[in-house]
Design an enzyme around this catalytic site. Structure first.
Site, PDB file in Angstrom:
ATOM      1  N   PRO A   1      56.955  32.166  13.872  1.00  0.00           N
ATOM      2  CA  PRO A   1      58.118  32.993  13.549  1.00  0.00           C
ATOM      3  C   PRO A   1      58.328  34.179  14.486  1.00  0.00           C
ATOM      4  CG  PRO A   1      56.405  33.200  11.875  1.00  0.00           C
ATOM      5  CD  PRO A   1      56.022  32.051  12.755  1.00  0.00           C
ATOM      6  N   ASN A   2      59.602  34.379  14.783  1.00  0.00           N
ATOM      7  CA  ASN A   2      60.118  35.508  15.581  1.00  0.00           C
ATOM      8  C   ASN A   2      59.899  35.351  17.077  1.00  0.00           C
ATOM      9  OD1 ASN A   2      61.141  37.104  13.327  1.00  0.00           O
ATOM     10  ND2 ASN A   2      58.991  37.380  12.782  1.00  0.00           N
TER      11      ASN A   2
ATOM     12  N   ARG B   1      63.187  42.025  22.331  1.00  0.00           N
ATOM     13  CA  ARG B   1      62.696  43.186  21.589  1.00  0.00           C
ATOM     14  C   ARG B   1      61.226  43.448  21.972  1.00  0.00           C
ATOM     15  NH1 ARG B   1      67.216  43.206  20.278  1.00  0.00           N
ATOM     16  NH2 ARG B   1      68.269  43.253  18.255  1.00  0.00           N
TER      17      ARG B   1
ATOM     18  N   TYR C   1      55.322  42.499  24.186  1.00  0.00           N
ATOM     19  CA  TYR C   1      55.428  41.065  24.470  1.00  0.00           C
ATOM     20  C   TYR C   1      56.007  40.726  25.848  1.00  0.00           C
ATOM     21  CZ  TYR C   1      54.487  40.833  19.474  1.00  0.00           C
ATOM     22  OH  TYR C   1      53.915  40.975  18.239  1.00  0.00           O
TER      23      TYR C   1
ATOM     24  N   ASN D   1      50.877  29.099  19.202  1.00  0.00           N
ATOM     25  CA  ASN D   1      50.942  30.532  18.912  1.00  0.00           C
ATOM     26  C   ASN D   1      51.573  30.620  17.522  1.00  0.00           C
ATOM     27  OD1 ASN D   1      51.433  33.217  18.545  1.00  0.00           O
ATOM     28  ND2 ASN D   1      52.271  33.549  20.604  1.00  0.00           N
TER      29      ASN D   1
ATOM     30  N   ALA E   1      52.847  35.433  13.174  1.00  0.00           N
ATOM     31  CA  ALA E   1      52.298  36.097  11.974  1.00  0.00           C
ATOM     32  C   ALA E   1      51.578  35.125  11.051  1.00  0.00           C
ATOM     33  CB  ALA E   1      53.408  36.817  11.234  1.00  0.00           C
TER      34      ALA E   1
ATOM     35  N   HIS F   1      47.682  34.996  10.627  1.00  0.00           N
ATOM     36  CA  HIS F   1      46.911  35.893   9.766  1.00  0.00           C
ATOM     37  C   HIS F   1      47.063  35.574   8.286  1.00  0.00           C
ATOM     38  CE1 HIS F   1      47.010  37.871  13.606  1.00  0.00           C
ATOM     39  NE2 HIS F   1      48.312  38.087  13.507  1.00  0.00           N
TER      40      HIS F   1
ATOM     41  N   ASP G   1      44.864  24.061   7.310  1.00  0.00           N
ATOM     42  CA  ASP G   1      44.594  22.745   6.717  1.00  0.00           C
ATOM     43  C   ASP G   1      45.208  21.632   7.566  1.00  0.00           C
ATOM     44  OD1 ASP G   1      43.168  23.849   4.625  1.00  0.00           O
ATOM     45  OD2 ASP G   1      44.798  23.687   3.165  1.00  0.00           O
TER      46      ASP G   1
ATOM     47  N   HIS H   1      47.754  33.977  21.833  1.00  0.00           N
ATOM     48  CA  HIS H   1      48.516  35.173  21.460  1.00  0.00           C
ATOM     49  C   HIS H   1      48.896  35.919  22.726  1.00  0.00           C
ATOM     50  CE1 HIS H   1      47.712  34.486  17.321  1.00  0.00           C
ATOM     51  NE2 HIS H   1      46.448  34.273  17.629  1.00  0.00           N
ATOM     52  N   ILE H   2      50.148  36.295  22.793  1.00  0.00           N
ATOM     53  CA  ILE H   2      50.643  37.012  23.978  1.00  0.00           C
ATOM     54  C   ILE H   2      49.977  38.381  24.068  1.00  0.00           C
ATOM     55  CG2 ILE H   2      52.712  38.023  25.014  1.00  0.00           C
ATOM     56  CD1 ILE H   2      54.274  35.707  23.522  1.00  0.00           C
ATOM     57  N   SER H   3      49.932  39.076  22.945  1.00  0.00           N
ATOM     58  CA  SER H   3      49.309  40.410  22.898  1.00  0.00           C
ATOM     59  C   SER H   3      47.828  40.269  22.563  1.00  0.00           C
ATOM     60  CB  SER H   3      50.010  41.266  21.843  1.00  0.00           C
ATOM     61  OG  SER H   3      49.793  40.719  20.548  1.00  0.00           O
TER      62      SER H   3
ATOM     63  N   ARG I   1      45.177  45.763  18.177  1.00  0.00           N
ATOM     64  CA  ARG I   1      46.308  46.152  17.322  1.00  0.00           C
ATOM     65  C   ARG I   1      45.836  46.397  15.877  1.00  0.00           C
ATOM     66  NH1 ARG I   1      51.174  42.198  18.510  1.00  0.00           N
ATOM     67  NH2 ARG I   1      52.258  43.877  17.399  1.00  0.00           N
TER      68      ARG I   1
ATOM     69  N   ARG J   1      45.749  42.114  12.038  1.00  0.00           N
ATOM     70  CA  ARG J   1      45.899  41.064  13.075  1.00  0.00           C
ATOM     71  C   ARG J   1      44.551  40.596  13.600  1.00  0.00           C
ATOM     72  NH1 ARG J   1      51.492  41.307  14.216  1.00  0.00           N
ATOM     73  NH2 ARG J   1      52.298  43.400  13.914  1.00  0.00           N
TER      74      ARG J   1
HETATM   75  O1  CA2 Z   1      50.675  38.319  20.310  1.00  0.00           O
HETATM   76  C1  CA2 Z   1      51.147  37.288  19.808  1.00  0.00           C
HETATM   77  O2  CA2 Z   1      51.510  36.312  20.461  1.00  0.00           O
HETATM   78  C2  CA2 Z   1      51.376  37.244  18.280  1.00  0.00           C
HETATM   79  O3  CA2 Z   1      51.075  35.918  17.851  1.00  0.00           O
HETATM   80  C3  CA2 Z   1      52.839  37.554  18.075  1.00  0.00           C
HETATM   81  C4  CA2 Z   1      53.235  37.679  16.596  1.00  0.00           C
HETATM   82  C5  CA2 Z   1      52.277  38.599  15.848  1.00  0.00           C
HETATM   83  O4  CA2 Z   1      52.586  38.576  14.461  1.00  0.00           O
HETATM   84  C6  CA2 Z   1      50.828  38.208  16.060  1.00  0.00           C
HETATM   85  O5  CA2 Z   1      50.011  39.135  15.374  1.00  0.00           O
HETATM   86  C7  CA2 Z   1      50.490  38.207  17.528  1.00  0.00           C
HETATM   87  C8  CA2 Z   1      54.643  38.222  16.465  1.00  0.00           C
HETATM   88  C9  CA2 Z   1      55.677  37.404  17.156  1.00  0.00           C
HETATM   89  C10 CA2 Z   1      56.951  38.173  17.182  1.00  0.00           C
HETATM   90  O6  CA2 Z   1      57.509  37.996  18.440  1.00  0.00           O
HETATM   91  C11 CA2 Z   1      58.450  38.878  18.848  1.00  0.00           C
HETATM   92  C12 CA2 Z   1      58.775  38.835  20.175  1.00  0.00           C
HETATM   93  C13 CA2 Z   1      59.702  39.725  20.674  1.00  0.00           C
HETATM   94  C14 CA2 Z   1      60.322  40.613  19.836  1.00  0.00           C
HETATM   95  C15 CA2 Z   1      59.997  40.640  18.503  1.00  0.00           C
HETATM   96  C16 CA2 Z   1      59.065  39.764  17.996  1.00  0.00           C
END
Ligand code: CA2
Length: 146
Positions: A10-11, A18, A23, A74, A77, A80, A87, A100-102, A107, A111
């Protein structure tokens, strides 16, 4: 031909739009193009998907179970929170890599725990979008010639 699934949670469709300080500025389309450029010349088929819906990610994992040689995910969210994705991954017999990108460990503490890591053969965090290519290089090393 060997098929590799790359799944995004998601996202991640908002990548590049953003929070560039976390990211980066590249989009998910850039990630897909980089992944294709890496694996397709080696003869692999790439199935690259993103969904905001947990069930959809699970359905793709089920599809991968019978058609793929490896999976990179990836889970965003859902990393977590999702026992359901864990499963589904536990039913897969091929290599699974978590990206994970970050750097999630730098953080918030929520996370730091990953359900997916209980299944993943490897985890890459904090390498930006290059993490996907690093995971795919490892996959190709493990599964061998396409
Ligand atoms: O670091 C990552 O790749 C994460 O999987 C990204 C998730 C976050 O919940 C994980 O803890 C770490 C969030 C993805 C949201 O991606 C966005 C990208 C650009 C702008 C807003 C959200």
């Amino acid at each position: 031909m060997k098929t590799i699934f790359v799944l995004n949670g998601p996202n991640l469709n908002l990548l590049g739009a953003r929070q560039p300080e976390i990211y980066g500025r590249e989009t998910l389309a850039d990630v897909e193009a980089n992944c294709r450029a890496l694996v397709e010349p080696e003869g692999y088929e790439l199935r690259f998907h993103q969904s905001n819906a947990e069930y959809q990610l699970i359905d793709w994992i089920h599809e991968a179970r019978t058609t793929a040689c490896a999976l990179v995910i990836n889970p965003a969210a859902y990393t977590h929170t999702s026992v359901a994705i864990l499963d589904a991954l536990n039913t897969c017999e091929f290599p699974v890599f978590e990206v994970h990108i970050s750097n999630v460990h730098k953080r918030e503490s929520f996370r730091h725990h990953s359900y997916v890591s209980l299944r993943a053969d490897g985890v890459i965090a904090g390498c930006g979008i290059q993490g996907y290519e690093l995971a795919l290089r490892r996959v190709m090393h493990l599964v061998g010639a396409a």
